[in-house]
Design an enzyme around this catalytic site. Structure first.
Site, mmCIF file in Angstrom:
data_model
loop_
_atom_site.group_PDB
_atom_site.id
_atom_site.type_symbol
_atom_site.label_atom_id
_atom_site.label_comp_id
_atom_site.label_asym_id
_atom_site.label_seq_id
_atom_site.Cartn_x
_atom_site.Cartn_y
_atom_site.Cartn_z
ATOM 1 N N ASN A 99 0.824 -1.213 0.000
ATOM 2 C CA ASN A 99 0.000 0.000 0.000
ATOM 3 C C ASN A 99 0.849 1.251 0.000
ATOM 4 O OD1 ASN A 99 -0.658 1.973 2.492
ATOM 5 N ND2 ASN A 99 0.215 0.063 3.291
ATOM 6 N N ASN A 120 4.699 6.096 3.803
ATOM 7 C CA ASN A 120 3.927 6.774 2.751
ATOM 8 C C ASN A 120 3.668 8.257 2.993
ATOM 9 O OD1 ASN A 120 3.753 4.394 1.263
ATOM 10 N ND2 ASN A 120 2.100 3.664 2.592
ATOM 11 N N THR A 121 4.298 8.806 4.023
ATOM 12 C CA THR A 121 4.252 10.257 4.248
ATOM 13 C C THR A 121 5.702 10.714 4.201
ATOM 14 O OG1 THR A 121 2.254 10.155 5.573
ATOM 15 C CG2 THR A 121 3.660 12.074 5.915
ATOM 16 N N SER A 156 5.359 4.974 9.153
ATOM 17 C CA SER A 156 4.745 4.726 7.842
ATOM 18 C C SER A 156 5.669 5.249 6.746
ATOM 19 C CB SER A 156 3.400 5.440 7.742
ATOM 20 O OG SER A 156 2.990 5.440 6.395
ATOM 21 N N PHE A 175 -2.193 7.980 4.674
ATOM 22 C CA PHE A 175 -3.121 8.465 5.712
ATOM 23 C C PHE A 175 -4.382 9.158 5.187
ATOM 24 C CE2 PHE A 175 0.827 9.362 8.653
ATOM 25 C CZ PHE A 175 1.059 7.999 8.751
ATOM 26 N N LYS A 181 4.975 3.063 17.410
ATOM 27 C CA LYS A 181 4.970 2.027 16.363
ATOM 28 C C LYS A 181 6.289 2.083 15.594
ATOM 29 C CE LYS A 181 2.102 -0.102 12.850
ATOM 30 N NZ LYS A 181 0.774 -0.192 12.252
ATOM 31 N N ASN A 224 5.490 -1.834 11.633
ATOM 32 C CA ASN A 224 4.746 -1.264 10.508
ATOM 33 C C ASN A 224 5.144 -1.986 9.199
ATOM 34 O OD1 ASN A 224 3.238 0.613 8.922
ATOM 35 N ND2 ASN A 224 3.607 2.182 10.463
HETATM 36 C C1 LIG Z 1 -3.627 -1.141 3.177
HETATM 37 C C2 LIG Z 1 -2.872 -0.879 4.438
HETATM 38 C C3 LIG Z 1 -3.039 0.328 5.099
HETATM 39 C C4 LIG Z 1 -2.330 0.571 6.278
HETATM 40 N N1 LIG Z 1 -2.505 1.762 6.918
HETATM 41 C C5 LIG Z 1 -1.852 1.989 8.080
HETATM 42 C C6 LIG Z 1 -2.060 3.202 8.792
HETATM 43 O O1 LIG Z 1 -2.855 4.057 8.418
HETATM 44 N N2 LIG Z 1 -1.356 3.375 9.944
HETATM 45 C C7 LIG Z 1 -0.484 2.441 10.436
HETATM 46 O O2 LIG Z 1 0.134 2.635 11.484
HETATM 47 N N3 LIG Z 1 -0.278 1.269 9.777
HETATM 48 C C8 LIG Z 1 -0.949 1.027 8.634
HETATM 49 N N4 LIG Z 1 -0.743 -0.158 7.977
HETATM 50 C C9 LIG Z 1 0.211 -1.142 8.543
HETATM 51 C C10 LIG Z 1 -0.497 -2.172 9.422
HETATM 52 O O3 LIG Z 1 -1.064 -1.572 10.555
HETATM 53 C C11 LIG Z 1 0.457 -3.278 9.881
HETATM 54 O O4 LIG Z 1 1.414 -2.718 10.762
HETATM 55 C C12 LIG Z 1 1.198 -3.945 8.725
HETATM 56 O O5 LIG Z 1 0.316 -4.158 7.640
HETATM 57 C C13 LIG Z 1 1.786 -5.292 9.145
HETATM 58 O O6 LIG Z 1 0.791 -6.192 9.547
HETATM 59 P P1 LIG Z 1 0.225 -7.367 8.595
HETATM 60 O O7 LIG Z 1 1.397 -8.107 8.074
HETATM 61 O O8 LIG Z 1 -0.693 -8.140 9.486
HETATM 62 O O9 LIG Z 1 -0.533 -6.690 7.477
HETATM 63 C C14 LIG Z 1 -1.440 -0.413 6.799
HETATM 64 C C15 LIG Z 1 -1.300 -1.634 6.129
HETATM 65 C C16 LIG Z 1 -2.003 -1.879 4.976
HETATM 66 C C17 LIG Z 1 -1.838 -3.205 4.282
#
Ligand SMILES: Cc1cc2nc3c(=O)[nH]c(=O)nc-3n(C[C@H](O)[C@H](O)[C@H](O)COP(=O)(O)O)c2cc1C
Length: 342
Positions: A105, A173-174, A171, A109, A215, A244
């Protein structure tokens, strides 16, 4: 039957992401609210009916909380929330690789802002069925030097509805955000947040400040991790979420080179950081909260993270590939899993 067919995987990632909330809200309305109890856990004044919750980004605007409760989440993290509403990044922002059990992704945000989320949380059944963490971030246009002001604005707007804040500076993406996690910048960034949390009255459920969790990125080195932990301990941060998404880990995947990767490719590094954190903290982890996230794809993975020493576990990608009944699947197997507290 529905669980075996996985109809959500027939849809494109964007469409599934768009219509998921409608399903959840409808489900939440028609099914009686229940909590799934297995390995119950208490931390400070918070009671978790089970240690498995949704990760940041799954319910960015706190729009489906009843649905998550009905499905059996042991806690919920909403956000990332920024002070002002903002759209996501342009172009393609979401993809998945079914074979590799990976999600990509580049959302950046997208959210409806702190005031909207505060209203959502205030409208919920009180006290909450399970704890709600609020993940906070900065708006895209806020300069890094002023980033702390955005986090404090979120804390002020959401302080009386959050059970804990998750400080998201990991993150990818910012633009520039992860620089704040660098040890040379972290102290200066965190200090005003900790000060504000003490000034900002008590939390929803106690007269103590709302706990602050940091995080962490999977892409920091082990040496950087130690420094991040030392600085956080020094400032009395209450816990850590590991981890993350990653800016690497796309070997054999056809994802773009920017954005963040989640799911199975993250598992190894997420587990390493969990082990390093527990080993490095030793006795100093007493009273702190350690949450494992990243590559937890099956009930067995959930139990493994708990046995490794995580207090709580979170999922995002597992919901993409297993569907929303994952919490029930884990609860069913928890009874059969030896050695879990319960
Ligand atoms: C589509 C998508 C959007 C996400 N958006 C956020 C976010 O807004 N804030 C955040 O802290 N992590 C975000 N994450 C990260 C997840 O919270 C998580 O830390 C990460 O995906 C690892 O876990 P997983 O392997 O179970 O997906 C996002 C992940 C995905 C896939």
């Amino acid at each position: 039957m529905v669980e075996r067919l996985k109809p959500w995987l027939w849809l494109s990632p964007q469409v599934a992401h768009k219509w998921g909330p409608l399903f959840l809200n409808t489900y939440g309305r028609f099914k009686p609210l229940q909590t799934l109890t297995w390995s119950p856990f208490a931390w400070r004044d918070l009671d978790f009916t089970n240690p498995l919750g949704i990760a940041g980004g799954v319910d960015k605007n706190a729009e489906c909380i009843d649905g998550w409760w009905t499905l059996g989440a042991g806690f919920i993290e909403v956000g990332t929330v920024t002070p002002r509403p903002q759209d996501g990044n342009g172009g393609k922002i979401l993809d998945r690789d079914k074979r590799a059990h990976a999600v990509w992704n580049k959302m950046g945000f997208p959210n409806r802002g702190a005031e909207f989320v505060a209203r959502q949380l205030k409208g919920l059944y009180q006290p909450h069925f399970t704890p709600i963490f609020v993940n906070i971030g900065k708006n895209r246009e806020t300069k890094l030097e002023a980033a702390h002001e955005d986090y404090i604005a979120c804390m002020k707007a959401l302080g009386d509805s959050a059970d804990a804040f998750v400080i998201n500076i990991s993150s990818p993406n910012t633009e520039g955000l992860r620089e704040l996690l660098q040890p040379e910048n972290l102290q200066r960034f965190l200090e005003p947040l900790v000060k504000a949390s003490h000034e900002n009255m008590g939390s929803r459920s106690s007269d103590q400040p709302v706990p602050l969790l940091l995080k962490v990125s999977p892409d920091i080195t082990n040496e950087e991790l130690k420094k991040v932990l030392d600085i956080s301990l020094n400032l009395n941060i209450d816990g850590w979420i590991l981890t993350n998404t990653s800016i690497g880990m796309r070997e054999g995947l056809r994802f773009p080179s920017d954005g963040g990767v989640s799911g199975l490719p993250l598992a190894k590094r997420s587990k390493e950081l969990l082990t390093h954190t527990i080993d490095y903290l030793g006795e100093r982890r007493k009273g702190k909260l350690i949450v494992s996230s990243g590559g937890v794809m099956s009930p067995t993975d959930v139990f493994e993270r708990l046995r490794m020493g995580a207090n709580l576990v979170q999922v995002y990608s597992a919901l993409v590939f297993n569907g929303p009944f994952f919490f029930r699947q884990v609860a069913d197997q928890a009874d059969l899993s030896p050695g879990l507290k319960g």
